[in-house]
Design a protein around this motif. Structure first.
Motif, mmCIF file in Angstrom:
data_model
loop_
_atom_site.group_PDB
_atom_site.id
_atom_site.type_symbol
_atom_site.label_atom_id
_atom_site.label_comp_id
_atom_site.label_asym_id
_atom_site.label_seq_id
_atom_site.Cartn_x
_atom_site.Cartn_y
_atom_site.Cartn_z
ATOM 1 N N VAL A 1 -8.911 -4.590 3.021
ATOM 2 C CA VAL A 1 -8.158 -3.570 2.276
ATOM 3 C C VAL A 1 -8.433 -2.333 2.088
ATOM 4 O O VAL A 1 -7.735 -1.343 2.052
ATOM 5 C CB VAL A 1 -8.415 -4.231 0.640
ATOM 6 C CG1 VAL A 1 -7.349 -3.616 -0.389
ATOM 7 C CG2 VAL A 1 -7.991 -5.825 0.370
ATOM 8 N N ARG B 1 -6.986 -0.746 5.075
ATOM 9 C CA ARG B 1 -5.550 -0.392 4.758
ATOM 10 C C ARG B 1 -5.265 0.998 4.060
ATOM 11 O O ARG B 1 -4.832 1.855 4.114
ATOM 12 C CB ARG B 1 -4.808 -1.330 4.151
ATOM 13 C CG ARG B 1 -4.546 -2.586 5.149
ATOM 14 C CD ARG B 1 -3.375 -3.462 4.725
ATOM 15 N NE ARG B 1 -2.146 -2.738 4.637
ATOM 16 C CZ ARG B 1 -1.216 -3.141 3.972
ATOM 17 N NH1 ARG B 1 -1.095 -4.378 3.393
ATOM 18 N NH2 ARG B 1 -0.101 -2.181 4.182
ATOM 19 N N ILE B 2 -6.261 1.302 2.770
ATOM 20 C CA ILE B 2 -6.321 2.518 2.116
ATOM 21 C C ILE B 2 -6.757 3.532 2.889
ATOM 22 O O ILE B 2 -6.131 4.724 2.814
ATOM 23 C CB ILE B 2 -7.182 2.054 1.030
ATOM 24 C CG1 ILE B 2 -6.954 1.224 -0.040
ATOM 25 C CG2 ILE B 2 -7.366 3.561 0.285
ATOM 26 C CD1 ILE B 2 -5.618 1.623 -0.949
ATOM 27 N N VAL C 1 -3.842 6.779 -3.506
ATOM 28 C CA VAL C 1 -3.365 5.838 -2.474
ATOM 29 C C VAL C 1 -3.772 4.343 -3.493
ATOM 30 O O VAL C 1 -4.789 4.225 -3.754
ATOM 31 C CB VAL C 1 -3.578 5.783 -1.362
ATOM 32 C CG1 VAL C 1 -3.506 4.355 -0.180
ATOM 33 C CG2 VAL C 1 -3.347 6.985 -0.672
ATOM 34 N N ALA D 1 -3.254 -0.182 -3.585
ATOM 35 C CA ALA D 1 -2.884 -1.307 -2.985
ATOM 36 C C ALA D 1 -2.510 -2.390 -3.922
ATOM 37 O O ALA D 1 -3.563 -2.662 -5.226
ATOM 38 C CB ALA D 1 -4.039 -1.857 -2.086
ATOM 39 N N VAL E 1 1.056 -1.261 0.010
ATOM 40 C CA VAL E 1 0.144 -0.081 -0.026
ATOM 41 C C VAL E 1 0.732 1.024 0.000
ATOM 42 O O VAL E 1 1.703 1.106 1.094
ATOM 43 C CB VAL E 1 -0.868 0.136 1.175
ATOM 44 C CG1 VAL E 1 -1.684 1.395 1.255
ATOM 45 C CG2 VAL E 1 -1.880 -1.297 1.219
ATOM 46 N N GLU F 1 -3.563 4.570 5.072
ATOM 47 C CA GLU F 1 -2.774 5.474 4.405
ATOM 48 C C GLU F 1 -3.120 6.793 3.898
ATOM 49 O O GLU F 1 -2.480 7.588 4.249
ATOM 50 C CB GLU F 1 -2.269 4.670 3.012
ATOM 51 C CG GLU F 1 -1.334 5.175 2.241
ATOM 52 C CD GLU F 1 0.041 5.481 2.984
ATOM 53 O OE1 GLU F 1 1.080 5.928 2.417
ATOM 54 O OE2 GLU F 1 0.316 4.799 4.043
#
Length: 242
Positions: A95, A98-99, A54, A56, A9, A102
């Motif tokens: 997922v 996580r995005i 951003v 992944a 990521v 970030e």
């Protein structure tokens, strides 16, 4: 397929990657009309002028993408996350979180301490993630937000909060006949909705729109959305300072 933790990521800036991200956006949402697509040139301009992209990756394959920009309204400056898209089959895998993480890191590194975004409030899974998992607060309800006849709930996420505030729980159980209707408690309110999009009807959406409009007009905000059972999810609203 790599595990969620193994995905790479990172900020996304290259022209090829941004073109791939635009394609992923179209594929995930099923957009075909020109006004609903995402222009790679616009993404490149945003990336070069304060926007944040951003991605992944699972190996060389882009599997998720989020983008946004600095916003300013009502005397407040914040990061506005326009969209996060995750490839089919990976929704609910972590997922998207996580995005968002970030995006949060990049916003804080640029001196921004709040993030906002809009989502369709009839989608209870998104509501649960935004409110009950991340800890964002639904502060604004915007009917016909994008001119497509659909309403949006705009949330605000305090990026300085390390952990979400305790999630308020519903105080009753609700049947399908009560979807979209308000159940008022002491200083709070609940609105039950279908837990699956396939169960949503125009009548439920109309009742929800009326319910949400009234609750926000009364100064309440959306604090949580939790799944009651396989059929029903429940929003809980409280006062804005609760």
């Amino acid at each position: 397929m790599s595990t969620t933790e193994q995905l790479r990521v990172a900020p996304l800036t290259g022209a090829d990657d941004l073109a791939t991200a635009s394609g992923l956006y179209r594929d995930v949402f099923g957009y075909t009309k020109p006004e609903a697509t995402l222009n790679p040139r616009l993404l490149m301009a945003m990336a070069a002028n304060g926007g944040s992209m951003v991605g992944a990756w699972d190996g060389d394959r882009l599997v998720a993408f989020g983008y946004g920009f600095t916003g300013h309204a009502g005397g407040e400056t914040y990061f506005y996350s326009q969209a996060v898209v995750v490839a089919d089959g990976l929704q609910g895998s972590g997922v998207g979180r996580r995005i968002k993480g970030e995006q949060r890191r990049l916003a804080l590194s640029n001196g921004l301490h709040h993030m906002r975004w809009a989502y369709n409030p009839i989608l209870s899974r998104n509501a649960h993630f935004n409110l009950s998992v991340l800890g964002a607060v639904g502060r604004w309800f915007v009917p016909d937000c994008y001119g497509d006849g659909e309403s949006r709930l705009v949330v605000d996420w305090d990026l300085d909060a390390d952990t979400p505030a305790p999630v308020p729980a519903p105080w009753a159980s609700y049947s399908a006949a009560e979807w979209g209707r308000v159940d008022r408690g002491e200083g709070a309110a609940a609105v039950a909705l279908p837990s699956e999009r396939s169960r949503v009807t125009p009548e439920v959406v109309a009742r929800m729109d009326d319910a949400f409009s009234g609750l926000f007009a009364d100064g309440l905000v959306a604090r949580s959305c939790v799944r009651q059972d396989a059929d029903t999810a429940v929003y809980v609203f409280t006062g804005s300072d609760a």
